[in-house]
Design an enzyme around this catalytic site. Structure first.
Site, PDB file in Angstrom:
ATOM      1  N   ASP A  54       0.846  -1.204   0.000  1.00  0.00           N
ATOM      2  CA  ASP A  54       0.000   0.000   0.000  1.00  0.00           C
ATOM      3  C   ASP A  54       0.880   1.252   0.000  1.00  0.00           C
ATOM      4  O   ASP A  54       0.562   2.234  -0.656  1.00  0.00           O
ATOM      5  CB  ASP A  54      -0.971   0.000   1.186  1.00  0.00           C
ATOM      6  CG  ASP A  54      -0.303  -0.203   2.535  1.00  0.00           C
ATOM      7  OD1 ASP A  54       0.869  -0.649   2.573  1.00  0.00           O
ATOM      8  OD2 ASP A  54      -0.954   0.072   3.562  1.00  0.00           O
ATOM      9  N   GLY A 105      -6.493  -7.232  18.152  1.00  0.00           N
ATOM     10  CA  GLY A 105      -5.085  -7.611  18.119  1.00  0.00           C
ATOM     11  C   GLY A 105      -4.764  -8.733  17.159  1.00  0.00           C
ATOM     12  O   GLY A 105      -3.681  -9.303  17.196  1.00  0.00           O
ATOM     13  N   SER A 129      -8.546  -5.285  11.891  1.00  0.00           N
ATOM     14  CA  SER A 129      -8.916  -3.872  11.769  1.00  0.00           C
ATOM     15  C   SER A 129     -10.163  -3.478  12.533  1.00  0.00           C
ATOM     16  O   SER A 129     -11.072  -2.828  12.010  1.00  0.00           O
ATOM     17  CB  SER A 129      -9.064  -3.475  10.289  1.00  0.00           C
ATOM     18  OG  SER A 129      -7.844  -3.664   9.646  1.00  0.00           O
ATOM     19  N   SER A 130     -10.194  -3.851  13.804  1.00  0.00           N
ATOM     20  CA  SER A 130     -11.316  -3.436  14.651  1.00  0.00           C
ATOM     21  C   SER A 130     -11.346  -1.920  14.814  1.00  0.00           C
ATOM     22  O   SER A 130     -12.422  -1.326  14.951  1.00  0.00           O
ATOM     23  CB  SER A 130     -11.244  -4.120  16.018  1.00  0.00           C
ATOM     24  OG  SER A 130     -10.001  -3.878  16.636  1.00  0.00           O
ATOM     25  N   SER A 131     -10.170  -1.256  14.758  1.00  0.00           N
ATOM     26  CA  SER A 131     -10.160   0.208  14.917  1.00  0.00           C
ATOM     27  C   SER A 131     -10.842   0.891  13.730  1.00  0.00           C
ATOM     28  O   SER A 131     -11.575   1.867  13.902  1.00  0.00           O
ATOM     29  CB  SER A 131      -8.730   0.730  15.086  1.00  0.00           C
ATOM     30  OG  SER A 131      -7.946   0.419  13.960  1.00  0.00           O
ATOM     31  N   GLU A 137      -7.759   8.042  12.600  1.00  0.00           N
ATOM     32  CA  GLU A 137      -6.703   7.163  13.122  1.00  0.00           C
ATOM     33  C   GLU A 137      -5.345   7.872  13.115  1.00  0.00           C
ATOM     34  O   GLU A 137      -4.540   7.698  14.020  1.00  0.00           O
ATOM     35  CB  GLU A 137      -6.657   5.858  12.316  1.00  0.00           C
ATOM     36  CG  GLU A 137      -5.797   4.806  12.974  1.00  0.00           C
ATOM     37  CD  GLU A 137      -6.388   3.401  12.931  1.00  0.00           C
ATOM     38  OE1 GLU A 137      -5.622   2.478  13.191  1.00  0.00           O
ATOM     39  OE2 GLU A 137      -7.592   3.231  12.655  1.00  0.00           O
ATOM     40  N   ASP A 158      -7.824  -0.350   5.329  1.00  0.00           N
ATOM     41  CA  ASP A 158      -8.708  -0.869   6.376  1.00  0.00           C
ATOM     42  C   ASP A 158     -10.060  -0.168   6.367  1.00  0.00           C
ATOM     43  O   ASP A 158     -11.109  -0.810   6.362  1.00  0.00           O
ATOM     44  CB  ASP A 158      -8.050  -0.706   7.756  1.00  0.00           C
ATOM     45  CG  ASP A 158      -6.758  -1.491   7.886  1.00  0.00           C
ATOM     46  OD1 ASP A 158      -6.465  -2.295   6.974  1.00  0.00           O
ATOM     47  OD2 ASP A 158      -6.048  -1.297   8.877  1.00  0.00           O
TER      48      ASP A 158
END
Length: 389
Positions: A39, A124, A128-130, A162, A173
Site C-alpha cells: 500500500d 489484536g 482492523s477493529s479500529s 486514526e 482498512d
C-alpha cells in the site's frame, strides 16, 4: 452469531437509556486476500469486509452531550460535542474523539446523542477493529444528523481519525470496512483510490484465520526500515530509468539489471514489491475466472516472498504455512498483515476444516507451547444500517 450481538446491543441500549435506538449500524472488520506491504509502495491491495462486526445503537438526546458506552469494556464516556477534542489516556475513546475532531474540522455541526456498541471482531489479530470502530461511529452520526457524507469520504475521514490518534495507517482498512460487498473483494489502487470489485465466491473452500497468538516487538522498527529500504530501491531505479515512477512500472528483469547498484536487502525488498504488485493483478484474473486454486498458489508465493525477501515473518507464522503446504485439502496460505505475528489466512477445502483445525492446533502447541486461536470468516457487506427482517 451477529443476530445475537445485535439483539444484546439494542437490549443494553434500551436498559441504559430508557428507549429504543433510532439507528443500528453494523461495521465489519476486514481481511486482505493478497497485496501485503505494498500500500505504501503505490501498489494494489485486495481486501474484503468480513462477517465479524461492531454493532452500534444510536439515538439523538436533544442536548450538546454525547454519552457513549463500550459494552464489552463496561466503560462509558461523556463528550460535549461543541468543544474541541483532545487526546485521552483512555485509548479506545480516542478513535471516537478523532471522528468528532474530523467532523468539526470539516465544518459539520451535530447535536448530542446516546450510543452503545459491542463487537465480535477479535482485537489484536489484524482484522482492523479500529477501522470498524471509526467508520461505524461516523456512519451512524452521518445517518442520525443527515450530514450527507458519501461512503468514500467516510473511509477517508476514518483514516484521518486514526492518524489523529497517532497511527499513520494507509487507506485499506477503512476503505474495505465501508465499501465491502458480500462475496466480492475490492482491488484498490493505493495511488489513485480507484477500485474495482471481483468475484470471491469460494464455493468449495472455507477461509480460516489461524492466529499465531504472538506479536514480536520487531514490528514497528522493522516496518519503518522496510519503507526506507523500498524508497532507496525506487530512488536507484529512477536514477537509471527516469521514466519509471513506481515499482508498478518496473519488472523483474529491469530490477535484476540494477542488482549490483543496490545492497542485498534493498534489492530483495524491491524484488518482493515488484512481484507482489504483479501477483495482485494475477489474483484478480484468477478470481474473475473462478480459478481458486491459482489464487491459492499465489498466496503461498506471497508468503515465501514475505518470509525470504521482505523478512517480515517469524518462526510461528512460517510453521503454520509449512503445515498448510503439505495438506492436500489446503490450497493456499500466507501471513496476513504487517507480520512478526498475527494471523495466517488459509483456504481450506470444505468438509476438511475440523480435521485440519484439530491437527494444526495440536502440532502448533507441541512446537511452541502456544494455544492457536482460530477464526472462520466469510466475505460480507461493508458498513450499513441494520434493517430487521
Amino acid at each position: 452469531m451477529n443476530e445475537i450481538l445485535i439483539q444484546d446491543t439494542t437490549d443494553f441500549f434500551k436498559e441504559k437509556f430508557g428507549n429504543s435506538p433510532s439507528k443500528t449500524v453494523l461495521s465489519p472488520g476486514r481481511i486482505n486476500i493478497i497485496g501485503e506491504h505494498i500500500d505504501y509502495n503505490d501498489g494494489y491491495v485486495l481486501p474484503a469486509a468480513i462477517d465479524k462486526i461492531i454493532c452500534f445503537a444510536f439515538k439523538k438526546n436533544n442536548s450538546n452531550t454525547a454519552i457513549i458506552q463500550a459494552i464489552d469494556l463496561n466503560e462509558s464516556i461523556v463528550i460535549d460535542v461543541t468543544k474541541e477534542e483532545i487526546l485521552s489516556e483512555v485509548v479506545w475513546t480516542n478513535y471516537l474523539r478523532g471522528v468528532l475532531f474530523q467532523l468539526k474540522l470539516k465544518g459539520y455541526e451535530i447535536g448530542g446523542f446516546n450510543c452503545a456498541f459491542s463487537s465480535n471482531i477479535p482485537t489484536g489479530s489484524g482484522l482492523s477493529s479500529s477501522a470498524a470502530l471509526e467508520c461505524g461511529f461516523l456512519f451512524g452520526i452521518n445517518e442520525m444528523f443527515n450530514l450527507g457524507i458519501n461512503s468514500i469520504d467516510i473511509a477517508l475521514m476514518g483514516q484521518k481519525a486514526e492518524h489523529w490518534v497517532g497511527i499513520n495507517c494507509g487507506i485499506m482498512d477503512q476503505f474495505s470496512s465501508v465499501m465491502g460487498l458480500e462475496n466480492k473483494v475490492l482491488k484498490i489502487d493505493c495511488r489513485t483510490l480507484d477500485y474495482t470489485y471481483h468475484e470471491a465466491n469460494f464455493v468449495d473452500y472455507s477461509l480460516i484465520l489461524f492466529d499465531s497468538n504472538v506479536k514480536h516487538s520487531l514490528f514497528t522498527s522493522e516496518y519503518n526500515n522496510r519503507r526506507i529500504e523500498c524508497n532507496e530501491g525506487l530512488s536507484i531505479i529512477k536514477e537509471n530509468y527516469p521514466e519509471i515512477n513506481s515499482f508498478r512500472d518496473c519488472d523483474v528483469n529491469l530490477l535484476t539489471s540494477l542488482k549490483s547498484k543496490m545492497t542485498d536487502n534493498v534489492y530483495r525488498r524491491s524484488l518482493y514489491a515488484v512481484k507482489e504488485i504483479k501477483r495482485v493483478i494475477q489474483a484478480c484474473v484468477a478470481l474473475d475466472n473462478g480459478d481458486i486454486e491459482t489464487l491459492g498458489k499465489l498466496m503461498f508465493e506471497t508468503h515465501e516472498g514475505l518470509s525470504k525477501d521482505y523478512e517480515v515473518s517469524c518462526a510461528e507464522l512460517d510453521y503454520l504455512v509449512d503445515l498448510a503446504k503439505v495438506e492436500e485439502d489446503v490450497i493456499g496460505s500466507r501471513l496476513m498483515g504487517g507480520g512478526f505475528g498475527g494471523c495466517t489466512i488459509t483456504l481450506v477445502k470444505k468438509g476438511s476444516e475440523n480435521a485440519i483445525k484439530g491437527k494444526f492446533t495440536k502440532l502448533y502447541a507441541d512446537q511452541f507451547g502456544i494455544e492457536l486461536k482460530i477464526y472462520d470468516v466469510k466475505i460480507s457487506n461493508g458498513t450499513s444500517l441494520y434493517k430487521k427482517n
